[in-house]
Design a protein around this motif. Structure first.
Motif, PDB file in Angstrom:
ATOM      1  N   UNK A  60      -4.178  -1.598  -2.912  1.00 22.33           N
ATOM      2  CA  UNK A  60      -5.263  -2.518  -2.579  1.00 22.33           C
ATOM      3  C   UNK A  60      -6.551  -1.804  -2.186  1.00 22.33           C
ATOM      4  N   UNK A  61      -6.762  -0.589  -2.652  1.00 20.29           N
ATOM      5  CA  UNK A  61      -7.992   0.143  -2.365  1.00 20.29           C
ATOM      6  C   UNK A  61      -8.682   0.518  -3.677  1.00 20.29           C
ATOM      7  N   UNK A  62      -9.958   0.864  -3.571  1.00 15.96           N
ATOM      8  CA  UNK A  62     -10.622   1.468  -4.729  1.00 15.96           C
ATOM      9  C   UNK A  62     -11.070   2.885  -4.387  1.00 15.96           C
ATOM     10  N   UNK A  63     -10.552   3.422  -3.281  1.00 20.16           N
ATOM     11  CA  UNK A  63     -10.899   4.789  -2.858  1.00 20.16           C
ATOM     12  C   UNK A  63      -9.653   5.488  -2.319  1.00 20.16           C
ATOM     13  N   UNK A  64      -8.753   5.945  -3.174  1.00 14.51           N
ATOM     14  CA  UNK A  64      -7.503   6.551  -2.712  1.00 14.51           C
ATOM     15  C   UNK A  64      -7.692   7.691  -1.722  1.00 14.51           C
ATOM     16  N   UNK A  65      -8.796   8.403  -1.802  1.00 16.77           N
ATOM     17  CA  UNK A  65      -8.973   9.569  -0.924  1.00 16.77           C
ATOM     18  C   UNK A  65      -9.110   9.178   0.538  1.00 16.77           C
ATOM     19  N   UNK A  66      -9.398   7.896   0.821  1.00 17.73           N
ATOM     20  CA  UNK A  66      -9.471   7.445   2.208  1.00 17.73           C
ATOM     21  C   UNK A  66      -8.104   7.042   2.751  1.00 17.73           C
ATOM     22  N   UNK A  67      -7.049   7.279   1.974  1.00 18.39           N
ATOM     23  CA  UNK A  67      -5.694   6.976   2.432  1.00 18.39           C
ATOM     24  C   UNK A  67      -5.091   8.113   3.240  1.00 18.39           C
ATOM     25  N   UNK A  68      -5.823   9.205   3.399  1.00 22.37           N
ATOM     26  CA  UNK A  68      -5.309  10.338   4.152  1.00 22.37           C
ATOM     27  C   UNK A  68      -4.086  10.943   3.472  1.00 22.37           C
ATOM     28  N   UNK A  79      -1.282   9.747   2.939  1.00 24.03           N
ATOM     29  CA  UNK A  79      -0.485   8.803   2.156  1.00 24.03           C
ATOM     30  C   UNK A  79      -0.726   8.945   0.660  1.00 24.03           C
ATOM     31  N   UNK A  80      -1.912   9.404   0.258  1.00 21.97           N
ATOM     32  CA  UNK A  80      -2.161   9.627  -1.162  1.00 21.97           C
ATOM     33  C   UNK A  80      -1.241  10.727  -1.691  1.00 21.97           C
ATOM     34  N   UNK A  81      -1.050  11.769  -0.894  1.00 25.44           N
ATOM     35  CA  UNK A  81      -0.122  12.825  -1.285  1.00 25.44           C
ATOM     36  C   UNK A  81       1.308  12.317  -1.376  1.00 25.44           C
ATOM     37  N   UNK A  82       1.691  11.418  -0.478  1.00 27.23           N
ATOM     38  CA  UNK A  82       3.037  10.847  -0.531  1.00 27.23           C
ATOM     39  C   UNK A  82       3.210  10.014  -1.793  1.00 27.23           C
ATOM     40  N   UNK A  83       2.170   9.263  -2.157  1.00 30.99           N
ATOM     41  CA  UNK A  83       2.223   8.468  -3.385  1.00 30.99           C
ATOM     42  C   UNK A  83       2.395   9.366  -4.594  1.00 30.99           C
ATOM     43  N   UNK A  84       1.617  10.448  -4.633  1.00 30.85           N
ATOM     44  CA  UNK A  84       1.693  11.359  -5.766  1.00 30.85           C
ATOM     45  C   UNK A  84       3.078  12.007  -5.841  1.00 30.85           C
ATOM     46  N   UNK A  85       3.587  12.460  -4.705  1.00 33.42           N
ATOM     47  CA  UNK A  85       4.910  13.097  -4.684  1.00 33.42           C
ATOM     48  C   UNK A  85       5.992  12.113  -5.111  1.00 33.42           C
ATOM     49  N   UNK A 109       0.846  -1.190   0.000  1.00 31.79           N
ATOM     50  CA  UNK A 109       0.000   0.000   0.000  1.00 31.79           C
ATOM     51  C   UNK A 109       0.890   1.252   0.000  1.00 31.79           C
ATOM     52  N   UNK A 110       0.266   2.406   0.021  1.00 30.90           N
ATOM     53  CA  UNK A 110       1.018   3.649  -0.139  1.00 30.90           C
ATOM     54  C   UNK A 110       1.562   4.212   1.164  1.00 30.90           C
ATOM     55  N   UNK A 111       1.080   3.749   2.307  1.00 32.86           N
ATOM     56  CA  UNK A 111       1.475   4.331   3.583  1.00 32.86           C
ATOM     57  C   UNK A 111       2.984   4.287   3.860  1.00 32.86           C
ATOM     58  N   UNK A 112       3.695   3.188   3.546  1.00 29.68           N
ATOM     59  CA  UNK A 112       5.133   3.158   3.827  1.00 29.68           C
ATOM     60  C   UNK A 112       5.968   4.128   3.000  1.00 29.68           C
TER      61      UNK A 112
END
Length: 396
Positions: free
Chosen positions: A135-143, A145-151, A109-112
């Motif tokens: 493993x999600x279908x709702x990236x916005x619920x990643x808090x 971590x979604x920004x970290x993935x994008x960066x 997942x994106x959190x690490x």
């Protein structure tokens, strides 16, 4: 040369993504062509009204037993992902050393990815291909971590994504730069573990231990206590079916699914469910046995699901999956499961129809077993990892 692969876990705690990824890691490590290790960002987790210690987790024990080296940093995983600023100097150096020894890094997942951004900010991030396993279908619920993935993707720190479902890939694509390497590897399960009942005496003994009559229909919800899983909807549907089928029993298992969880107890009261027919078991280590006594494996999730393992595991054991239309759930059970609207009366009606056609639907679930096997999934992960390593060699 044996490929060295390091997986980053936010922590070890109950959840489908960790079950699946640990299955992949153990399978690839056992094959011998790749040497896998795990770096956990935490040694314990406080989630879903439950404290979970890494060394007690079945995934941890399985990987350790398979010879996979596990390193755990000193943090505590919680409801929010660990911010890049939360990692101390010692943890950063330990992480950098572990990553430097790998040919490929997989982030569960994106959190690490927050850890990798912290390493880069301190000039400690080795030059290694990184794939985020989503493993999600709702990236916005990643808090955050979604920004970290994008960066990470926009700055080249992230090399690729591997999604477990088409719905996952489509949802994350909106937040990722054009041209990023994106792959989909559909979920699979170990059909040697999730099997139909071989000896009726085993199922009878489990029913006796749980206080379930031998001939009672059983509806099973295998999920953590979380708004995403919507246990309240399951309980409201349970109340409806109980009025129609007073012989039916309901099993709920997963982190936080316990009567001593005040929030769970409140939902029970609100739904007015007969308490003697709901068996709230919390985290269990005998899920294959529980699936075998179930007639229905239910999923009442509101959002976030990608390709839920419980539906596949239940079907391989002979239960009929009944799910709300979230992520790839509907397509994953096509031909052997049913999809229901997110409304208690509708869910109860579908459950009742399944019980009335139990024989035919059980046969359909068991006939689908071969297509649910994890073998294809592990082969596709092997190819994806080899492709990332080859890209690194060509760039060197």
């Amino acid at each position: 040369m044996t490929l060295r692969v390091l997986s980053l876990y936010e922590g070890f705690f109950a959840g489908g993504a960790r079950i699946l990824h640990s299955d992949v890691v153990a399978g690839l490590h056992a094959a011998g062509e790749q040497s896998h290790g795990v770096l956990s960002l935490s040694a314990q987790a406080r989630r879903d009204a439950t404290v979970q210690f890494a060394h007690d987790d079945p995934r941890y024990r399985r990987l350790a037993g398979a010879g996979v080296e596990i390193t755990a940093l000193g943090g505590t995983a919680g409801a929010e992902p660990m911010d890049p600023s939360s990692f101390g100097e010692l943890d950063l150096y330990r992480a950098a050393e572990a990553i430097a020894q790998a040919d490929v890094v997989l982030s569960l997942k994106e959190q690490p990815l927050g850890l990798l951004l912290a390493l880069r900010a301190h000039g400690l991030m080795p030059s290694v291909p990184v794939a985020a396993c989503l493993h999600r279908s709702d990236p916005t619920h990643s808090g955050p971590a979604l920004g970290w993935l994008r960066e990470a993707a926009e700055t080249g720190l992230l090399t690729a994504t591997i999604s477990c479902a088409e719905s996952t890939d489509a949802a994350y694509a909106q937040h990722l730069p054009f041209g990023l390497d994106r792959r989909v590897v559909r979920n699979g399960i170990d059909i040697d573990v999730f099997t139909p009942e071989a000896d009726p005496a085993d199922g009878a003994a489990l029913r006796v231990r749980l206080g379930i009559p031998l001939d009672a229909p059983v509806v099973l919800l295998a999920a953590r206590f979380d708004a995403m899983k919507d246990p309240g909807l399951f309980l409201r549907a349970t109340a409806r079916l109980s009025a129609r089928r007073p012989d039916a029993h309901f099993v709920m298992c997963g982190a936080g699914m316990r009567p001593d969880n005040a929030a769970f107890a409140s939902l029970m009261t609100d739904a007015a469910v007969p308490a003697d027919r709901v068996h709230a078991l919390g985290i269990r280590g005998d899920m294959p046995d529980l699936y075998r006594i179930a007639d229905i494996v239910a999923l009442t999730s509101a959002f976030g699901e990608a390709s839920p393992l419980c539906l596949l595991e239940g079907a391989a054991s002979g239960a009929t999956p009944v799910t709300t239309d979230v992520g790839d759930a509907a397509s994953s059970v096509a031909g052997f499961g049913l999809v229901t609207p997110r409304e208690p009366h509708a869910i109860a009606a579908v459950w009742e129809s399944v019980l009335s056609e139990r024989g035919r639907l059980r046969e359909a679930a068991l006939a689908a077993r071969a297509g649910l096997s994890r073998g294809r999934m592990i082969d596709e992960y092997r190819a994806a990892i080899e492709g990332l390593a080859e890209r690194r060699r060509l760039a060197a």
